[in-house]
Write an enzyme that holds these catalytic residues in place. Structure first.
Site, short mmCIF file in Angstrom:
data_model
loop_
_atom_site.label_atom_id
_atom_site.label_comp_id
_atom_site.label_asym_id
_atom_site.label_seq_id
_atom_site.Cartn_x
_atom_site.Cartn_y
_atom_site.Cartn_z
CB SER A 32 -19.32 19.19 13.67
OG SER A 32 -19.76 19.84 14.82
N GLY A 33 -19.95 18.98 10.30
CA GLY A 33 -19.56 18.15 9.16
C GLY A 33 -18.92 18.90 8.02
CG ASP A 56 -22.77 17.48 14.02
OD1 ASP A 56 -23.13 16.28 14.15
OD2 ASP A 56 -22.32 17.92 12.95
NE ARG A 103 -23.10 10.88 -4.34
CZ ARG A 103 -22.96 10.92 -5.67
NH1 ARG A 103 -23.00 9.81 -6.36
NH2 ARG A 103 -22.79 12.06 -6.29
CG ASN A 116 -27.54 10.36 5.05
OD1 ASN A 116 -26.83 10.04 6.00
ND2 ASN A 116 -27.07 10.95 3.98
CB ILE A 139 -28.38 19.99 2.62
CG1 ILE A 139 -28.66 21.48 2.35
CG2 ILE A 139 -27.09 19.54 1.95
CD1 ILE A 139 -27.65 22.43 2.97
CG ASN A 141 -27.95 13.97 -1.44
OD1 ASN A 141 -28.97 14.33 -2.00
ND2 ASN A 141 -26.76 14.51 -1.68
CG ASP A 172 -28.78 19.53 -8.92
OD1 ASP A 172 -27.68 18.96 -8.80
OD2 ASP A 172 -29.83 19.08 -8.41
CG HIS A 199 -30.37 16.93 -5.28
ND1 HIS A 199 -29.66 17.85 -6.02
CD2 HIS A 199 -29.62 16.68 -4.17
CE1 HIS A 199 -28.54 18.14 -5.39
NE2 HIS A 199 -28.48 17.44 -4.27
#
Length: 337
Positions: A32-33, A56, A103, A116, A139, A141, A172, A199
């Site tokens: 849902s993000g 989610d 972020r 996270n 994915i 971070n 990247d 990353h």
């Protein structure tokens, strides 16, 4: 015959094998993000995916209902909250995890760690229990720490296979291809720059010397370009001015990686992508390099190859930060209940 609207997604995956048994069962955890929704849309749009399980802690029934109206074959189902997570994961071949907080301006990827790390540890614990054979694509971070966390969780449950756990660093590569193409007036779809290391910041090491087609830049321009690739995430965070981070380009990159992986699982040969994985290529226990993908995940780590003195220096300078992030992840996982 694919409908006209179903075709574009195939283009993401640079030479899609449509003859294979396109029956991938994919779960998106954090669907849902900001990344999860566009990523789920791209996966729904692909002929490679037959089942799409969306998980989610809020809004997934709505996201799933919305996507389920799209005229492509993937069967979409939404799962809400921890009690529905086991059912979501049952029978999945590939699990993609974009869950977590994004972020904000002024934050480093490391600032995301506490929130996270717990989310990733919880979700990968469920994966280790309910789909231990699945390919796990992280994915969330900071990837330099969340991949070691995932590995330790799988070890704890006795189901660890380093060839099936990937830190998705594809964004990247996508950025490097785009920025090089812009500077040289090339078609970005035909540019390929391997990006190795990690990353985050200076651990992101674009190998411009290995770019195809071959390109040359004067040293000052090369340094500026490298810096832009390393800080491109911050460029987006600043431009969004507090309204999020790189979500759309990350969704594209995540989908590209998943499609490559599924192609390889279906038997397509010569599929190569970079990812942050368990590695013997350097003194860092995890490192991103080009990987030959196959039916069981990593078929062969293609290593770093020949690099320039400028790139060698970047690799050496990235080591202490990489090792510290990895250690932080491992220690967190060991103490996680």
């Amino acid at each position: 015959m694919l409908s006209r609207l179903a075709r574009p997604a195939a283009g993401l995956c640079r030479g899609l094998a449509t003859t294979a048994q396109n029956n991938a069962k994919v779960a998106v955890l954090g669907a849902s993000g900001g990344i999860g929704q566009p990523l789920s849309l791209l996966l729904k749009n692909s002929p490679l995916v037959s089942r799409l399980s969306l998980y989610d802690i809020a809004h997934t029934p709505g996201v799933a209902a919305d996507l389920s109206h799209i005229e492509t074959r993937a069967n979409v189902k939404g799962f809400l909250g921890p009690e529905q997570l086991p059912e979501c994961l049952k029978g999945c071949n590939v699990v993609v995890i974009p869950a977590g907080v994004p972020r904000k301006p002024g934050m480093t990827r490391d600032d995301l760690f506490n929130t996270n790390a717990s989310i990733v540890a919880t979700l990968t614990t469920a994966c280790a229990k309910h789909c231990p054979e699945a390919m796990i694509c992280i994915i969330s971070n900071p990837v330099n720490s969340t991949i070691p966390i995932t590995s330790e969780v799988f070890k704890k449950h006795g189901v660890y296979n380093p060839n099936r756990i990937f830190g998705v660093t594809t964004l990247d590569i996508v950025r490097a291809n785009t920025f090089v193409a812009e500077l040289k007036g090339l078609d970005p779809a035909r540019v390929s720059v391997p990006v190795i290391g990690g990353h985050a910041g200076k651990t992101i090491i674009p190998l411009i010397s290995q770019c195809t087609p071959k390109v040359d830049f004067p040293q000052d321009q090369l340094e500026k370009l490298t810096g832009r690739i390393q800080e491109a995430g911050t460029e987006v965070v600043k431009a969004k001015a507090g309204a999020g981070s790189a979500t759309l380009s990350m969704a594209y990159a995540g989908a590209r990686f998943v499609f490559s992986l599924v192609d390889a699982m279906n038997g397509k040969e010569g599929v190569i992508e970079c990812a942050f994985v368990r590695s013997e290529e350097t003194e860092s226990p995890y490192f991103s390099t080009p990987l030959l993908l196959g039916k069981n995940g990593i078929e062969k780590n293609l290593g770093i190859g020949k690099i320039s003195p400028f790139e060698e220096k970047m690799v050496a300078e990235a080591m202490s930060e990489l090792k510290a992030s990895i250690k932080k992840g491992e220690e967190f996982a060991k103490n996680f209940k």
